[in-house]
Design a protein around this motif. Structure first.
Motif, PDB file in Angstrom:
ATOM      1  N   ARG A   1       8.334  57.858 -30.409  1.00 34.33           N
ATOM      2  CA  ARG A   1       8.299  58.895 -29.373  1.00 34.33           C
ATOM      3  C   ARG A   1       8.850  60.220 -29.871  1.00 34.33           C
ATOM      4  O   ARG A   1       8.446  61.286 -29.397  1.00 34.33           O
ATOM      5  N   SER A   2       9.748  60.154 -30.828  1.00 34.59           N
ATOM      6  CA  SER A   2      10.356  61.381 -31.351  1.00 34.59           C
ATOM      7  C   SER A   2       9.466  62.088 -32.370  1.00 34.59           C
ATOM      8  O   SER A   2       9.787  63.200 -32.791  1.00 34.59           O
ATOM      9  N   CYS A   3       8.363  61.460 -32.760  1.00 35.68           N
ATOM     10  CA  CYS A   3       7.481  62.032 -33.779  1.00 35.68           C
ATOM     11  C   CYS A   3       6.397  62.893 -33.146  1.00 35.68           C
ATOM     12  O   CYS A   3       5.919  62.614 -32.043  1.00 35.68           O
ATOM     13  N   ASP A   4       6.006  63.931 -33.872  1.00 31.12           N
ATOM     14  CA  ASP A   4       4.960  64.841 -33.416  1.00 31.12           C
ATOM     15  C   ASP A   4       3.587  64.468 -33.952  1.00 31.12           C
ATOM     16  O   ASP A   4       2.575  64.960 -33.449  1.00 31.12           O
ATOM     17  N   ALA A   5       3.547  63.648 -34.993  1.00 36.07           N
ATOM     18  CA  ALA A   5       2.279  63.288 -35.639  1.00 36.07           C
ATOM     19  C   ALA A   5       2.495  62.017 -36.446  1.00 36.07           C
ATOM     20  O   ALA A   5       3.640  61.592 -36.649  1.00 36.07           O
ATOM     21  N   LEU A   6       1.387  61.413 -36.874  1.00 39.46           N
ATOM     22  CA  LEU A   6       1.465  60.177 -37.642  1.00 39.46           C
ATOM     23  C   LEU A   6       0.524  60.225 -38.842  1.00 39.46           C
ATOM     24  O   LEU A   6      -0.535  60.847 -38.785  1.00 39.46           O
TER      25      LEU A   6
ATOM     26  N   LEU B   1      -2.646  68.340 -40.802  1.00 41.70           N
ATOM     27  CA  LEU B   1      -2.005  67.470 -39.816  1.00 41.70           C
ATOM     28  C   LEU B   1      -0.838  68.179 -39.131  1.00 41.70           C
ATOM     29  O   LEU B   1      -0.663  68.073 -37.911  1.00 41.70           O
ATOM     30  N   GLN B   2      -0.047  68.907 -39.898  1.00 39.27           N
ATOM     31  CA  GLN B   2       1.091  69.607 -39.318  1.00 39.27           C
ATOM     32  C   GLN B   2       0.644  70.665 -38.305  1.00 39.27           C
ATOM     33  O   GLN B   2       1.278  70.849 -37.261  1.00 39.27           O
ATOM     34  N   GLU B   3      -0.450  71.345 -38.590  1.00 38.53           N
ATOM     35  CA  GLU B   3      -0.946  72.348 -37.652  1.00 38.53           C
ATOM     36  C   GLU B   3      -1.456  71.690 -36.366  1.00 38.53           C
ATOM     37  O   GLU B   3      -1.260  72.217 -35.270  1.00 38.53           O
ATOM     38  N   TYR B   4      -2.113  70.539 -36.515  1.00 33.89           N
ATOM     39  CA  TYR B   4      -2.509  69.790 -35.321  1.00 33.89           C
ATOM     40  C   TYR B   4      -1.273  69.347 -34.536  1.00 33.89           C
ATOM     41  O   TYR B   4      -1.282  69.319 -33.301  1.00 33.89           O
ATOM     42  N   GLY B   5      -0.215  68.976 -35.254  1.00 32.25           N
ATOM     43  CA  GLY B   5       1.017  68.579 -34.577  1.00 32.25           C
ATOM     44  C   GLY B   5       1.570  69.693 -33.708  1.00 32.25           C
ATOM     45  O   GLY B   5       2.017  69.456 -32.577  1.00 32.25           O
ATOM     46  N   LYS B   6       1.543  70.900 -34.217  1.00 30.33           N
ATOM     47  CA  LYS B   6       2.010  72.058 -33.435  1.00 30.33           C
ATOM     48  C   LYS B   6       1.108  72.299 -32.232  1.00 30.33           C
ATOM     49  O   LYS B   6       1.577  72.557 -31.119  1.00 30.33           O
TER      50      LYS B   6
END
Length: 202
Positions: free
Chosen positions: A70-75, A177-182
């Protein structure tokens, strides 16, 4: 930004875990917090009704993992190809966790093959692991073929053509992936995804 890395192989000292460790290093060097979870030695029993019923053994096992997810923004989901399939333990992982952990979070598939395969697990995960969890696989995925010849600490074991390409491709895909996370954090924060009426996907 915090990214979960799931190594989906049951095997000890697997190539999937080697890849997971490399990805964790790449992300950590770029300043991203990570949580790596390996399915080595099958730490998760097969799903049973106790998961739904709140059986204490399941609560004790799953609660700390749920909190991490739950604490993660992406996988990043790393899967070997076993007989053209995703390993049973990784499929079980997606039965044990769902929308509370994954809903509207981006995920990147990394498929691992000892030969020239690796495409079937990508198709399988995209087809069957997102429906109720609402996990959002990004368009980019990475297939690492002949995995024994890349990403080794001993550089003499790395193929001089494939290894640099895979390293560069992973960095590029992880940046996406990081940009999708944002972006998807904005979607979750908007409240548009919250519903008590439509609990499952169609």
């Amino acid at each position: 930004m915090k990214i979960a890395i799931i190594s989906g192989s049951h095997r000890r000292q697997s190539q999937s875990l080697k890849v997971a460790n490399h990805i964790q290093t790449v992300l950590n060097v770029s300043g991203v917090e990570t949580w790596l979870y390996s399915l080595e030695d099958n730490p998760l029993p097969l799903w049973d009704e106790g998961v739904w019923d709140g059986a204490q053994n399941w609560v004790d096992l799953l609660t700390p993992l749920q909190e991490q997810l739950r604490s993660c923004d992406a996988l990043v989901v790393i899967t070997p190809e076993w007989h053209g399939q995703v390993p049973a333990g990784l499929k079980n992982f997606f039965l044990l966790f769902g929308k509370n952990e994954f809903s509207h979070k981006p995920a990147m598939i990394v498929s691992v093959s000892s030969g020239i395969g690796g495409s079937y697990p990508v198709a399988e995960l995209r087809m069957s692991s997102y429906k109720n969890s609402r996990l959002c696989y990004i368009p980019e995925h990475v297939i690492i073929r002949d995995v024994e010849t890349v990403l080794n600490e001993d550089k003499s074991k790395n193929d001089e053509r494939s290894d640099p390409y895979i390293r560069e491709r992973l960095i590029w895909a992880l940046n996406i992936l990081q940009e999708y996370g944002k972006a998807l954090k904005l979607v979750r924060d908007s409240g548009a995804t919250e519903t008590d009426k439509f609990g499952n996907g169609m």
